[in-house]
Design a protein around this motif. Structure first.
Motif, mmCIF file in Angstrom:
data_model
loop_
_atom_site.group_PDB
_atom_site.id
_atom_site.type_symbol
_atom_site.label_atom_id
_atom_site.label_comp_id
_atom_site.label_asym_id
_atom_site.label_seq_id
_atom_site.Cartn_x
_atom_site.Cartn_y
_atom_site.Cartn_z
ATOM 1 N N ASN A 145 -21.476 46.958 130.913
ATOM 2 C CA ASN A 145 -22.579 47.969 131.215
ATOM 3 C C ASN A 145 -22.016 49.381 131.770
ATOM 4 N N LYS A 149 -23.010 52.866 129.606
ATOM 5 C CA LYS A 149 -23.788 54.141 130.217
ATOM 6 C C LYS A 149 -22.877 55.218 130.211
ATOM 7 N N TRP A 153 -24.666 58.296 128.154
ATOM 8 C CA TRP A 153 -25.052 59.281 128.840
ATOM 9 C C TRP A 153 -23.750 60.595 128.836
ATOM 10 N N GLU A 177 -27.768 59.457 134.984
ATOM 11 C CA GLU A 177 -28.067 59.844 133.835
ATOM 12 C C GLU A 177 -28.104 61.377 133.730
ATOM 13 N N TYR A 386 -23.622 48.720 137.936
ATOM 14 C CA TYR A 386 -23.938 49.343 136.301
ATOM 15 C C TYR A 386 -24.926 48.884 135.728
ATOM 16 N N ASP A 388 -28.730 47.696 134.523
ATOM 17 C CA ASP A 388 -30.188 48.200 134.771
ATOM 18 C C ASP A 388 -30.595 47.082 135.631
ATOM 19 N N SER A 447 -30.562 55.555 136.188
ATOM 20 C CA SER A 447 -31.350 56.321 135.141
ATOM 21 C C SER A 447 -32.102 57.349 135.953
#
Length: 547
Positions: A145, A149, A153, A177, A386, A388, A447
């Protein structure tokens, strides 16, 4: 204020590495020698999976006990976490006021828990040479994760600034993000309406607004600020906001060095022309009686009392204090209304600092690497901090119990019987105090949709305006060797003290700005140029060795 207090951390290394960490060049190292460290780990664990250990596990963790929501071992957070992940966290609770010192003692003595959160870069650098913490970049291949990201990102340039001289980094930061801004100025909107004043767009507009307020109320200082930090009154949030607007570092945002992209060199922040221009502006406000001279030394309580009693009309604010403090403070004043100004712009333009995309993070004790459950622990950390689902859980709790809906489609709603910050302010239960969710040890990063889920409609409008601004690039890495770090540490405290003391003197008119050149020479006498020479040498060395 857990997000922005990081600006107060001005250890010597902060200057050298004003950017923030990179994802591992040695990812393959994470799997070497780990065959006997996989007890309890999931096979084929990938991004988006629910982590659940294959056997009950217990991991030790250092817990910052926040004064606003003191640590409770029986919070529903921990009960539900164990149910979802098969992991029990064994917390060592430390009051926030003692956290940094206690953490340092425990890590240095080799007595720290496996998981060491709430660490702000570059605090981890003090523990690298002694081998007390892991080079976590060697093990991010165990964290799908996190790596997903970082890639999606485009956070690698930010992460590069966390790297030590060996090209590795030792802190897992919170990941955002996008860049974001919380702090600005709070203003008595009813006073602005009465005086027919437009909302200021620039800091020059702010000065004009304050002048009109002063004209109508000559017996008071229109702006009386909070969030000063005695005994270093040169470090506060007003200076932080102004420093960013003028293209330098000041106040909470102080870091000793500033990257000049035009010259490809680091400059000493407190000696920059931009720093002087910022002080000229601030001194003008003070000399005209527009800013309370006590703004740089008074306690928050005194500043809030002045605002509540109509002795000032403008004060520093963030999303939480607007609702939880200022509006309650002025409730007894007939017709009083408080608004949060769109952050004014200055000579640097409509920019947000790129460094705001990373936050405080985790160190991992080197002892954890010897545990048979090491891989499972890294998978657990990856899910909780990390993924969601982990972020949603640590932030908002249990769907159907503490919240309903989703953040990504805008249907999220906190249970009406539970309050948090400006949401449901009159509810009987508190998400942090009673449940343990939205705890600063766990809940950060995520996010933009996750970030916006915590805001009122009013704050969402503020954030929408901030999102239109350009994000400034992060400075390049300039990691110091152990010897170099020891050397600059010897200089840093005296330099910082001199900058902070003279910042206050220049602002208050106790020292005329005609003595600026003399002040710069005083910094040079305290080794500011030697400091820069080491930093720029480190930058050149890293660029040559790592590209």
């Amino acid at each position: 204020m857990k997000l922005t207090r990081r600006h107060l951390l001005t250890a010597a290394g902060a200057a050298t590495v004003a950017g923030l960490a990179g994802c591992g060049d040695d990812a393959e190292n994470g799997k070497e020698g780990l065959d006997d460290k996989r007890a309890g780990a999931m096979d084929g664990f990938k991004a988006g999976d629910q982590f659940k250990a294959t056997e009950p596990l217990t991991f030790s963790i250092l817990m910052l006990s926040n004064q606003a929501y003191p640590y409770k071992a029986d919070w529903p957070f921990f009960t539900e976490l164990a149910k979802r992940t098969n992991v029990t966290l064994e917390g060592t609770a430390v009051p926030g006021s003692d956290y940094n010192q206690k953490r340092s003692v425990m890590v240095s003595a080799g007595d720290a828990p496996f998981i060491i959160p709430k660490t702000y870069h570059p605090q981890e650098e003090a523990f690298i040479a002694g081998g007390a913490i892991l080079p976590v970049s060697d093990y991010v291949d165990l964290m799908p994760n996190y790596t997903e990201k970082v890639a999606r990102w485009n956070l690698q340039p930010n992460l590069d600034g966390f790297k030590a001289e060996d090209g590795k980094y030792y802190l897992l930061p919170g990941l955002h993000e996008n860049a974001w801004q919380d702090y600005s100025l709070g203003v008595r909107a009813d006073v602005m309406e009465k005086l027919k004043l437009p909302a200021p767009q620039t800091w020059d507009d702010v000065a004009d607004m304050l002048r009109e307020m002063k004209k109508a109320h000559p017996d008071l200082y229109p702006l009386s600020d909070r969030w000063s930090t005695p005994p270093q009154p040169g470090a506060n949030n007003l200076l932080n906001l102004l420093g960013a607007a003028y293209g330098t570092h000041a106040g909470w945002g102080w870091t000793p060095t500033h990257w000049n992209a035009a010259t490809s060199r680091f400059e000493y922040s407190g000696a920059q022309p931009e720093y002087r221009a910022m002080l000229e502006y601030l001194h003008k406000l003070v000399s005209e009686g527009l800013v309370d001279p006590e703004s740089f030394t008074q306690t928050d309580d005194i500043a809030r009392q002045k605002f509540a009693n109509g002795k000032s009309f403008v004060i520093g604010v963030n999303a939480q204090t607007l609702v939880n403090e200022l509006r309650k403070d002025v409730a007894k004043v007939p017709g009083a209304k408080v608004s949060k100004l769109i952050l004014p712009t200055g000579p640097a333009g409509t920019v947000l600092p790129g460094v705001s995309r990373l936050e405080s993070g985790l160190m991992i004790s080197s002892k954890a690497r010897e545990s048979k459950n090491f891989v499972a622990m890294m998978q657990f950390i990856d899910w909780l901090w990390y993924s969601d689902a982990g972020l949603m859980f640590s932030k908002w709790g249990i769907e159907g119990q503490t919240y309903t809906g989703k953040v990504d489609d805008g249907s999220f709603q906190l249970d009406p019987g539970i309050k948090w910050a400006g949401l449901n302010p009159d509810a009987p239960k508190d998400l942090q105090v009673d449940y343990g969710f939205s705890n600063g040890v766990f809940a950060y990063g995520g996010s933009t949709a996750m970030l916006n889920s915590q805001f009122t409609d009013e704050e969402k409008a503020f954030q929408a305006e901030m999102n239109k601004r350009q994000v400034s690039p992060v400075p390049p890495p300039a990691p110091l060797s152990v010897e170099e770090r020891e050397q600059v540490t010897l200089w840093d405290s005296a330099l910082q003290d001199h900058v902070f003391q003279n910042t206050l003197k220049f602002a208050l008119g106790q020292r005329p700005l005609s003595e600026w050149d003399a002040y710069v020479k005083e910094l040079e006498a305290k080794n500011s140029q030697q400091y820069l020479d080491i930093v720029n040498k480190a930058y050149e060395r890293y660029k040559k060795e790592h590209g």
